[in-house]
Design a protein around this motif. Structure first.
Motif, PDB file in Angstrom:
ATOM      1  N   MET A 239     -13.590  -1.327  13.427  1.00  0.00           N
ATOM      2  CA  MET A 239     -13.356  -1.326  11.993  1.00  0.00           C
ATOM      3  C   MET A 239     -14.642  -0.828  11.316  1.00  0.00           C
ATOM      4  SD  MET A 239     -12.206  -4.537   9.541  1.00  0.00           S
ATOM      5  CE  MET A 239     -10.877  -4.992  10.605  1.00  0.00           C
ATOM      6  N   ASP A 240     -14.492   0.162  10.471  1.00  0.00           N
ATOM      7  CA  ASP A 240     -15.682   0.685   9.789  1.00  0.00           C
ATOM      8  C   ASP A 240     -16.038  -0.192   8.593  1.00  0.00           C
ATOM      9  OD1 ASP A 240     -14.093   1.411   7.611  1.00  0.00           O
ATOM     10  OD2 ASP A 240     -14.103   3.542   8.059  1.00  0.00           O
ATOM     11  N   SER A 241     -17.189   0.075   8.015  1.00  0.00           N
ATOM     12  CA  SER A 241     -17.694  -0.794   6.943  1.00  0.00           C
ATOM     13  C   SER A 241     -16.797  -0.778   5.708  1.00  0.00           C
ATOM     14  CB  SER A 241     -19.124  -0.424   6.574  1.00  0.00           C
ATOM     15  OG  SER A 241     -19.165   0.869   6.019  1.00  0.00           O
ATOM     16  N   GLU A 242     -16.152   0.339   5.425  1.00  0.00           N
ATOM     17  CA  GLU A 242     -15.246   0.398   4.266  1.00  0.00           C
ATOM     18  C   GLU A 242     -14.017  -0.484   4.493  1.00  0.00           C
ATOM     19  OE1 GLU A 242     -14.612   1.143   0.479  1.00  0.00           O
ATOM     20  OE2 GLU A 242     -16.343   1.923   1.556  1.00  0.00           O
ATOM     21  N   GLU A 243     -13.486  -0.472   5.705  1.00  0.00           N
ATOM     22  CA  GLU A 243     -12.346  -1.332   6.036  1.00  0.00           C
ATOM     23  C   GLU A 243     -12.749  -2.808   5.997  1.00  0.00           C
ATOM     24  OE1 GLU A 243     -11.197   0.153   9.850  1.00  0.00           O
ATOM     25  OE2 GLU A 243      -9.768   1.587   9.005  1.00  0.00           O
ATOM     26  N   GLU A 244     -13.947  -3.106   6.493  1.00  0.00           N
ATOM     27  CA  GLU A 244     -14.448  -4.482   6.472  1.00  0.00           C
ATOM     28  C   GLU A 244     -14.615  -4.966   5.032  1.00  0.00           C
ATOM     29  OE1 GLU A 244     -18.018  -4.695   8.785  1.00  0.00           O
ATOM     30  OE2 GLU A 244     -16.937  -4.321  10.662  1.00  0.00           O
ATOM     31  N   LYS A 245     -15.128  -4.120   4.180  1.00  0.00           N
ATOM     32  CA  LYS A 245     -15.317  -4.476   2.765  1.00  0.00           C
ATOM     33  C   LYS A 245     -13.966  -4.753   2.111  1.00  0.00           C
ATOM     34  CE  LYS A 245     -17.237  -2.762  -1.561  1.00  0.00           C
ATOM     35  NZ  LYS A 245     -17.904  -1.658  -2.248  1.00  0.00           N
ATOM     36  N   LYS A 246     -12.996  -3.906   2.378  1.00  0.00           N
ATOM     37  CA  LYS A 246     -11.663  -4.086   1.795  1.00  0.00           C
ATOM     38  C   LYS A 246     -11.028  -5.380   2.299  1.00  0.00           C
ATOM     39  CE  LYS A 246      -7.314  -1.741   0.965  1.00  0.00           C
ATOM     40  NZ  LYS A 246      -6.560  -0.496   1.100  1.00  0.00           N
ATOM     41  N   ARG A 247     -11.153  -5.646   3.598  1.00  0.00           N
ATOM     42  CA  ARG A 247     -10.611  -6.888   4.166  1.00  0.00           C
ATOM     43  C   ARG A 247     -11.274  -8.103   3.531  1.00  0.00           C
ATOM     44  NH1 ARG A 247     -10.596  -8.375  10.589  1.00  0.00           N
ATOM     45  NH2 ARG A 247      -9.948 -10.530  10.340  1.00  0.00           N
ATOM     46  N   PHE A 248     -12.598  -8.049   3.369  1.00  0.00           N
ATOM     47  CA  PHE A 248     -13.336  -9.132   2.731  1.00  0.00           C
ATOM     48  C   PHE A 248     -12.795  -9.380   1.326  1.00  0.00           C
ATOM     49  CE2 PHE A 248     -16.750 -10.584  -0.040  1.00  0.00           C
ATOM     50  CZ  PHE A 248     -17.248 -11.674   0.653  1.00  0.00           C
TER      51      PHE A 248
ATOM     52  N   ILE B 184      -9.851  -8.573   0.005  1.00  0.00           N
ATOM     53  CA  ILE B 184      -8.468  -9.058   0.029  1.00  0.00           C
ATOM     54  C   ILE B 184      -8.429 -10.534   0.410  1.00  0.00           C
ATOM     55  CG2 ILE B 184      -6.270  -8.882   1.276  1.00  0.00           C
ATOM     56  CD1 ILE B 184      -6.793  -5.810   1.350  1.00  0.00           C
ATOM     57  N   GLU B 185      -9.180 -10.892   1.440  1.00  0.00           N
ATOM     58  CA  GLU B 185      -9.192 -12.292   1.865  1.00  0.00           C
ATOM     59  C   GLU B 185      -9.807 -13.192   0.806  1.00  0.00           C
ATOM     60  OE1 GLU B 185     -10.941 -12.577   5.763  1.00  0.00           O
ATOM     61  OE2 GLU B 185      -9.204 -11.631   6.698  1.00  0.00           O
ATOM     62  N   LEU B 186     -10.874 -12.739   0.163  1.00  0.00           N
ATOM     63  CA  LEU B 186     -11.491 -13.536  -0.896  1.00  0.00           C
ATOM     64  C   LEU B 186     -10.519 -13.738  -2.048  1.00  0.00           C
ATOM     65  CD1 LEU B 186     -13.842 -15.019  -2.203  1.00  0.00           C
ATOM     66  CD2 LEU B 186     -14.740 -12.788  -2.941  1.00  0.00           C
ATOM     67  N   GLU B 187      -9.819 -12.698  -2.428  1.00  0.00           N
ATOM     68  CA  GLU B 187      -8.843 -12.824  -3.510  1.00  0.00           C
ATOM     69  C   GLU B 187      -7.751 -13.817  -3.135  1.00  0.00           C
ATOM     70  OE1 GLU B 187      -5.707 -10.113  -6.067  1.00  0.00           O
ATOM     71  OE2 GLU B 187      -7.379  -9.129  -5.067  1.00  0.00           O
ATOM     72  N   PHE B 188      -7.278 -13.738  -1.906  1.00  0.00           N
ATOM     73  CA  PHE B 188      -6.242 -14.679  -1.465  1.00  0.00           C
ATOM     74  C   PHE B 188      -6.774 -16.107  -1.457  1.00  0.00           C
ATOM     75  CE2 PHE B 188      -4.088 -17.081   1.887  1.00  0.00           C
ATOM     76  CZ  PHE B 188      -2.819 -17.108   1.340  1.00  0.00           C
TER      77      PHE B 188
END
Length: 113
Positions: free
Chosen positions: A1-10, A12-16
């Motif tokens: 997973m690249d850093s952009e995908e990791e940032k997006k996952r972070f 999304i999870e934080l929002e949830f």
């Protein structure tokens, strides 16, 4: 997973996670039968890492982490599924914010002598 995908996952999870601070959101998840889905329950278990200090510092609503803990228990998931119980949880949350975080001062102020 690249850093952009990791940032997006972070994000999304934080929002949830933040959404979990709202008892009515939890009630909606219960009404939509998410709490009966083993994959969703595993996701809630996975999200426990947000309680670690390096992640928890990003959570604006600490009740989210409290409710995340409670959601690990079937009894709470059943409890939050009714409107009456959700109203009670919401009321307790409101009173916590209003009174327990900033209790009225009972100490008397002494005049300097």
């Amino acid at each position: 997973m690249d850093s952009e995908e990791e940032k997006k996952r972070f994000q999304i999870e934080l929002e949830f996670i933040q959404c979990l601070s709202n008892p009515w959101y939890l009630n909606n998840l219960a009404q939509q039968q998410y709490f009966r889905d083993p994959a969703f329950l595993n996701y809630l278990k996975y999200l426990q890492y947000w309680k670690q200090p390096e992640y928890a510092k990003f959570v604006v609503y600490p009740h989210a982490l409290y409710f995340l803990d409670l959601l690990q228990h079937a009894e709470f998931r059943d409890y939050i599924s009714t409107s009456e119980n959700t109203q009670e949880v919401h009321r307790m949350q409101y009173y916590h914010w209003q009174y327990l975080r900033n209790p009225p001062s009972t100490a008397t102020v002494e005049e300097p002598q």
